[in-house]
Write an enzyme that holds these catalytic residues in place. Sequence first.
Site, short mmCIF file in Angstrom:
data_model
loop_
_atom_site.label_atom_id
_atom_site.label_comp_id
_atom_site.label_asym_id
_atom_site.label_seq_id
_atom_site.Cartn_x
_atom_site.Cartn_y
_atom_site.Cartn_z
N TYR A 122 24.12 -3.71 45.71
CA TYR A 122 25.51 -3.47 46.11
C TYR A 122 26.50 -3.99 45.07
O TYR A 122 26.29 -5.06 44.51
CB TYR A 122 25.80 -4.17 47.47
CG TYR A 122 27.21 -3.90 47.93
CD1 TYR A 122 27.52 -2.70 48.55
CD2 TYR A 122 28.23 -4.81 47.70
CE1 TYR A 122 28.81 -2.42 48.94
CE2 TYR A 122 29.53 -4.54 48.09
CZ TYR A 122 29.81 -3.34 48.70
OH TYR A 122 31.10 -3.06 49.08
N TRP A 124 30.63 -3.05 42.96
CA TRP A 124 31.61 -2.07 42.49
C TRP A 124 31.38 -1.63 41.06
O TRP A 124 31.98 -0.66 40.60
CB TRP A 124 33.03 -2.63 42.66
CG TRP A 124 33.63 -2.26 43.98
CD1 TRP A 124 33.13 -2.56 45.22
CD2 TRP A 124 34.83 -1.52 44.20
NE1 TRP A 124 33.95 -2.05 46.19
CE2 TRP A 124 35.01 -1.41 45.59
CE3 TRP A 124 35.79 -0.95 43.36
CZ2 TRP A 124 36.09 -0.75 46.16
CZ3 TRP A 124 36.86 -0.30 43.93
CH2 TRP A 124 37.01 -0.19 45.31
#
Length: 784
Positions: A122, A124
């Site tokens: 996970y 960005w």
Amino acid sequence: MRDSRFGNPERESEVPFKPHSSHWGVFSARMIDGELEVRPYEGDPDPNQIIENFPGALRHRARIAQPMVRRGWLERGPGPDEKRGQDEFVPMAWQEVLDLLGRELVRVRDGFGPEAIFGGSYGWSSAGRFHHAQSQIHRFLNIACGGYVRSVTSYSSGSSQVLIPHILGNHEELAKHNVTWEQVEKDSEIVIAFGGMALKNSMVAGGGISKHVERGVMQRAAARGCEFILVSPLASDLPEEARPEWVSLIPASDTALMMAMVHTLVVEGRHDRAFLERYTVGWPTFERYLLGEADGIPKDAHWAAPLTGVPADAIMALARRLHGKRALVVVSHSLQRARYGEQPVWMGMVLAAALGQIGLSGGGYAYPLGAIAYYGRRKNAVKLPTLSQGSNSVREFIPVARIADMLLGPGEAYRFNGKTLTYPEIKLIYWAGGNPFHHHQDLNRLKKAFAAVDTLVVHELAWTATARHADIVLPCTMTLERDDIGGSSNDPLLVPMRQIAPPYGEARDDFAIFADLAERLGARDAFTEGRTVRQWLEHLYEPTRLGLVQLNLPAPSFEDFWESSGILVPQGPDDGGNLRAFREDPLASPLETPSGKLEIFSETIASFGEADCPGHPAWLGSGYLPTESAPLVLVSNQPRTRLHSQLDFGGHSGSGKHRGREIASMHPKDAAERGIADGDIVRLFNERGACLAAIALTEDIRPGVIQLPTGAWYDPADPTEEKTLCVHGNPNVLTEDVGTSALAQGCTGQLTTVEVERFDGNLPPIRAYDPPLSLPAPASHLDG
Ligand SMILES: Nc1nc2c(c(=O)[nH]1)N[C@H]1C(S)=C(S)[C@@H](COP(=O)(O)OP(=O)(O)OC[C@H]3O[C@@H](n4cnc5c(=O)[nH]c(N)nc54)[C@H](O)[C@@H]3O)O[C@H]1N2
Ligand SMILES: Nc1nc2c(c(=O)[nH]1)N[C@H]1C(S)=C(S)[C@@H](COP(=O)(O)OP(=O)(O)OC[C@H]3O[C@@H](n4cnc5c(=O)[nH]c(N)nc54)[C@H](O)[C@@H]3O)O[C@H]1N2
Ligand SMILES: [Mo]
């Protein structure tokens, strides 16, 4: 079609600015005499300063210069190890480290199966449709390793992503194709924003955004007479341009406030009965609960006042003000990133339904408008370039924020979305493009969890705490060091992201690393499909070009796109999406819920039997009651000067600190009680951990609340010591690692309770950006 707002760079200087993009906006950049210059996209009416983290960061000592292997792992081989995060590193040549990692992947894949690999990864990472780290790692693990244990939902919206499909339908539609800023500017008469719509948050949009419109829209709407009401413990969550009225409430009490507002509407006969009858199911059951017929407790304003800290007459007045106007209810992501986070999201829908506003232009329910810049905009009408991830043969997954539970409790059962699942047993974790030592809660617990696996592999561009805890660290390029295509689902500018600088040290693209690793696993051609980076960019661009052709629009060739400063793609109509269609004809356009209607009572959720998420919105108590040892509520929200932990070593992020520490905001009254003055260094602590921070005193925060943004890199005073002090100000040493509820198991990082005291000791140095100790490679370890 061609966007020329980057000017005509060739004429300005011999070294042209080249277009690029980031999650915090489109920009252009150039290198002059070894220095990086950046400037925002000229078409952006309200660019932000986060791009100014790039110049100082590009060649910062925190960058990783060469592949590294943890000494203990090299000496003792794979296995659980408490020394992760304390050990020295041994530099290794690319060929050798890839051989070593290739063998380790084969050992795990063939010995335990791909279900022993956690590849959720996970995070960005960076904008750019090809070098998107998650797409690259998932594609690699699928093609070369047969798959991996994945994670579902996100840290952003872990509880709403599970809840919304039960009660409102498609989550993505609600968030990205609903009430737009255009509608707010034109039609909203009153906007009540629970958690606000802070401009610091809409600086950011995954994939990049070319125009930051939020400030201008709120300013123009307010000038037209639209009223903005901010419900938050922090006054800064709406910009002054919106001329907001601040309702200061106790954190995690929004559900009670909304219930009391609906109670007022009902007892005064101001709720929209026709709307509730036609478009919702379950109102009668909820109404009995609301009026106290079910449990003897009417959820009225007098009941809510002590829970919320908002006076009863103010609550009733708020409800009356919303009635009879084009009213918009906004709930930010933050409200659901806390215990019982499902409730305010559900109750926000009920409030908007009771007002009868859902589906109207500029009215209804706009979860989570303003939290990220890609909300509240038109959707693009052509497909964006997208890298195929292949298919995953492993069925096991976890809700993303349950990672430490999984690693510490393999085989243990847990509840998720109505099912009982068990945690898989993980031997190897592979991470590229995320920073769990930023995003996860209770970092001292996460450290123990990461000590439990055989091997942790991390691709990083800088020495984050996650990289420091890894066994194998592979240096990757920063976005400025490679070519890519920038684009976002709700922004019309497609950007040729051109390489600005050569790679740092020996850093390589994630793609190149995975291609070489795939070769060692016999899958190079399957992974690369024989394409170079440039050929991939052309390949990914082609469906977008064909989309333009189909719409009879100018469709530049890849070469023309690449030489341009960006092309504009068409966007769909501002038509209100599913909710508008449903309002216009509920039979022809039902919602994607079991009943096809808005579910105020959900039989599905009720049938799951979860005490912490019953069949209708309920007040389950505050998850954050102050205690004697932890009397303050800590709000750990998103930082203004960076995206999460990214480029925390950059200049703009640094300029937001005091004496090198992250700044916490506190009310003067709470500070005075503790002998704390503006600018003091304090220690925040609770049963889970402690960190230092600098204090800024402000009346713009509710007494009893202290705020410390996320993203200062975790910097343990003594990594060998349990619960050691973070000297820098990372709030995740304090937050609690529990799910929102058994329904969604979402992240609860936004809130916790703490105590604060002045720190009078010697101020420990910040070492978070110093590369860890590395040793010369012993020859004996390099040939086996
Ligand atoms: N206490 C608390 N905690 C929270 C939250 C909160 O409200 N409170 N919010 C949560 C939320 S909403 C989120 S989304 C998460 C965010 O958590 P993350 O998304 O994990 O945070 P980032 O700092 O963006 O991490 C991205 C990492 O990717 C690296 N990176 C960038 N580009 C590349 C690349 O091209 N390749 C590779 N391999 N790496 C790259 C960066 O250096 C950085 O370390 O945090 C969550 N954590
Ligand atoms: N500059 C910048 N912008 C970002 C990000 C970033 O890292 N930096 N991250 C992006 C990401 S990934 C996401 S998911 C979004 C997150 O969007 P959000 O989760 O909405 O953002 P936060 O800043 O965490 O929280 C918004 C505000 O909610 C308020 N709040 C906290 N608890 C409560 C409560 O119980 N009740 C009420 N009424 N208010 C409360 C806080 O005062 C806080 O400032 O932000 C995005 N935008
Ligand atoms: Mo997020």
